[in-house]
Design a protein around this motif. Sequence first.
Motif, PDB file in Angstrom:
ATOM      1  N   ASP A   5       0.809  -1.223   0.000  1.00 22.84           N
ATOM      2  CA  ASP A   5       0.000   0.000   0.000  1.00 22.84           C
ATOM      3  C   ASP A   5       0.842   1.272   0.000  1.00 22.84           C
ATOM      4  OD1 ASP A   5      -2.392  -1.416   0.016  1.00 22.84           O
ATOM      5  OD2 ASP A   5      -2.483  -1.460   2.216  1.00 22.84           O
ATOM      6  N   SER A   6       2.131   1.159   0.307  1.00 19.92           N
ATOM      7  CA  SER A   6       2.993   2.337   0.370  1.00 19.92           C
ATOM      8  C   SER A   6       3.282   2.856  -1.035  1.00 19.92           C
ATOM      9  CB  SER A   6       4.310   1.989   1.071  1.00 19.92           C
ATOM     10  OG  SER A   6       5.105   1.148   0.244  1.00 19.92           O
ATOM     11  N   TYR A   7       3.765   4.083  -1.103  1.00 19.18           N
ATOM     12  CA  TYR A   7       4.128   4.672  -2.393  1.00 19.18           C
ATOM     13  C   TYR A   7       5.171   3.814  -3.104  1.00 19.18           C
ATOM     14  CZ  TYR A   7       5.860   7.927  -5.878  1.00 19.18           C
ATOM     15  OH  TYR A   7       6.239   8.493  -7.059  1.00 19.18           O
ATOM     16  N   LEU A   8       6.208   3.374  -2.363  1.00 23.18           N
ATOM     17  CA  LEU A   8       7.240   2.541  -2.967  1.00 23.18           C
ATOM     18  C   LEU A   8       6.659   1.208  -3.417  1.00 23.18           C
ATOM     19  CD1 LEU A   8      10.122   1.981  -3.825  1.00 23.18           C
ATOM     20  CD2 LEU A   8      10.642   1.337  -1.456  1.00 23.18           C
ATOM     21  N   GLY A   9       5.778   0.625  -2.633  1.00 21.95           N
ATOM     22  CA  GLY A   9       5.152  -0.637  -3.017  1.00 21.95           C
ATOM     23  C   GLY A   9       4.335  -0.504  -4.290  1.00 21.95           C
ATOM     24  N   GLN A  10       3.592   0.590  -4.411  1.00 23.42           N
ATOM     25  CA  GLN A  10       2.799   0.825  -5.619  1.00 23.42           C
ATOM     26  C   GLN A  10       3.715   1.077  -6.821  1.00 23.42           C
ATOM     27  OE1 GLN A  10      -0.319   3.729  -4.985  1.00 23.42           O
ATOM     28  NE2 GLN A  10      -0.594   2.998  -2.886  1.00 23.42           N
ATOM     29  N   LEU A  11       4.811   1.793  -6.591  1.00 19.61           N
ATOM     30  CA  LEU A  11       5.776   2.033  -7.660  1.00 19.61           C
ATOM     31  C   LEU A  11       6.416   0.714  -8.106  1.00 19.61           C
ATOM     32  CD1 LEU A  11       7.121   4.249  -9.339  1.00 19.61           C
ATOM     33  CD2 LEU A  11       8.795   4.505  -7.501  1.00 19.61           C
ATOM     34  N   ARG A  12       6.759  -0.144  -7.146  1.00 17.27           N
ATOM     35  CA  ARG A  12       7.321  -1.454  -7.460  1.00 17.27           C
ATOM     36  C   ARG A  12       6.383  -2.259  -8.362  1.00 17.27           C
ATOM     37  NH1 ARG A  12      11.709  -1.368  -8.073  1.00 17.27           N
ATOM     38  NH2 ARG A  12      13.074  -0.828  -6.415  1.00 17.27           N
ATOM     39  N   GLU A  55       6.096   9.143   1.704  1.00 16.77           N
ATOM     40  CA  GLU A  55       4.899   8.838   0.933  1.00 16.77           C
ATOM     41  C   GLU A  55       4.649  10.015  -0.003  1.00 16.77           C
ATOM     42  OE1 GLU A  55       3.250   5.967   0.854  1.00 16.77           O
ATOM     43  OE2 GLU A  55       4.691   5.191   2.296  1.00 16.77           O
ATOM     44  N   GLU A  56       3.861   9.808  -1.026  1.00  8.11           N
ATOM     45  CA  GLU A  56       3.593  10.842  -2.023  1.00  8.11           C
ATOM     46  C   GLU A  56       3.086  12.118  -1.356  1.00  8.11           C
ATOM     47  OE1 GLU A  56       1.327  11.193  -6.318  1.00  8.11           O
ATOM     48  OE2 GLU A  56       0.958   9.468  -5.044  1.00  8.11           O
ATOM     49  N   GLY A  57       3.752  13.258  -1.641  1.00  7.03           N
ATOM     50  CA  GLY A  57       3.341  14.555  -1.120  1.00  7.03           C
ATOM     51  C   GLY A  57       3.748  14.832   0.318  1.00  7.03           C
ATOM     52  N   GLY A  59       6.293  15.812   3.362  1.00  2.00           N
ATOM     53  CA  GLY A  59       7.533  16.501   3.679  1.00  2.00           C
ATOM     54  C   GLY A  59       8.381  15.667   4.624  1.00  2.00           C
ATOM     55  N   LEU A  60       9.672  15.998   4.699  1.00  2.00           N
ATOM     56  CA  LEU A  60      10.589  15.199   5.507  1.00  2.00           C
ATOM     57  C   LEU A  60      10.279  15.242   6.994  1.00  2.00           C
ATOM     58  CD1 LEU A  60      13.922  15.881   3.639  1.00  2.00           C
ATOM     59  CD2 LEU A  60      12.496  13.837   3.553  1.00  2.00           C
ATOM     60  N   GLU A  61       9.869  16.400   7.503  1.00  2.00           N
ATOM     61  CA  GLU A  61       9.540  16.481   8.926  1.00  2.00           C
ATOM     62  C   GLU A  61       8.331  15.598   9.241  1.00  2.00           C
ATOM     63  OE1 GLU A  61      10.178  19.161   7.040  1.00  2.00           O
ATOM     64  OE2 GLU A  61      11.881  20.158   8.000  1.00  2.00           O
ATOM     65  N   THR A  62       7.304  15.672   8.404  1.00  3.58           N
ATOM     66  CA  THR A  62       6.112  14.847   8.600  1.00  3.58           C
ATOM     67  C   THR A  62       6.472  13.367   8.477  1.00  3.58           C
ATOM     68  OG1 THR A  62       4.735  16.603   7.699  1.00  3.58           O
ATOM     69  CG2 THR A  62       3.771  14.404   7.760  1.00  3.58           C
ATOM     70  N   LEU A  63       7.303  13.049   7.493  1.00  2.73           N
ATOM     71  CA  LEU A  63       7.755  11.677   7.284  1.00  2.73           C
ATOM     72  C   LEU A  63       8.418  11.110   8.526  1.00  2.73           C
ATOM     73  CD1 LEU A  63       9.280   9.175   5.973  1.00  2.73           C
ATOM     74  CD2 LEU A  63      10.830  10.863   5.024  1.00  2.73           C
ATOM     75  N   VAL A  64       9.378  11.834   9.082  1.00  2.00           N
ATOM     76  CA  VAL A  64      10.140  11.290  10.202  1.00  2.00           C
ATOM     77  C   VAL A  64       9.288  11.213  11.466  1.00  2.00           C
ATOM     78  CG1 VAL A  64      11.288  13.334  11.153  1.00  2.00           C
ATOM     79  CG2 VAL A  64      12.506  11.173  11.043  1.00  2.00           C
ATOM     80  N   ILE A  65       8.393  12.157  11.671  1.00  2.00           N
ATOM     81  CA  ILE A  65       7.489  12.097  12.825  1.00  2.00           C
ATOM     82  C   ILE A  65       6.587  10.865  12.711  1.00  2.00           C
ATOM     83  CG2 ILE A  65       5.503  13.244  13.893  1.00  2.00           C
ATOM     84  CD1 ILE A  65       7.019  15.930  13.271  1.00  2.00           C
TER      85      ILE A  65
END
Length: 108
Positions: A5-12, A55-57, A59-65
């Motif tokens: 379901d992740s962005y990378l999984g969908q890209l794969r 994930e798509e869209g 930001g890095l701060e949101t990602l790491v949190i």
Amino acid sequence: MSFADSYLGQLRALIGDRLVLMPGARIVIERADGSILLQKRTDFGLWGLPGGNAEEGEGLETLVIREVLEETGLVVSDVEPFGFGCDPNYETFPSRAVLRTDVLHAPL
């Protein structure tokens, strides 16, 4: 969220096992006594810093949190970028993703 379901999984699913460059982040979480939080990685079985892919869209701060909450159950705020890494010799994962990693810092 599952890998599929992740962005990378969908890209794969679209590109197969071709090499892909992914933005990501790791975080150094430091206690007042200077101790650093490490976690045992499930993909390599090694100890490392919490973090992951964007994930798509996102930001890095949101990602790491988000990743810290998912991986450790901790809530961090006031994260501060301080470095990056992108060496394919160290940043290539079993999914054949080369992670361009920004490193952030947060007090615990």
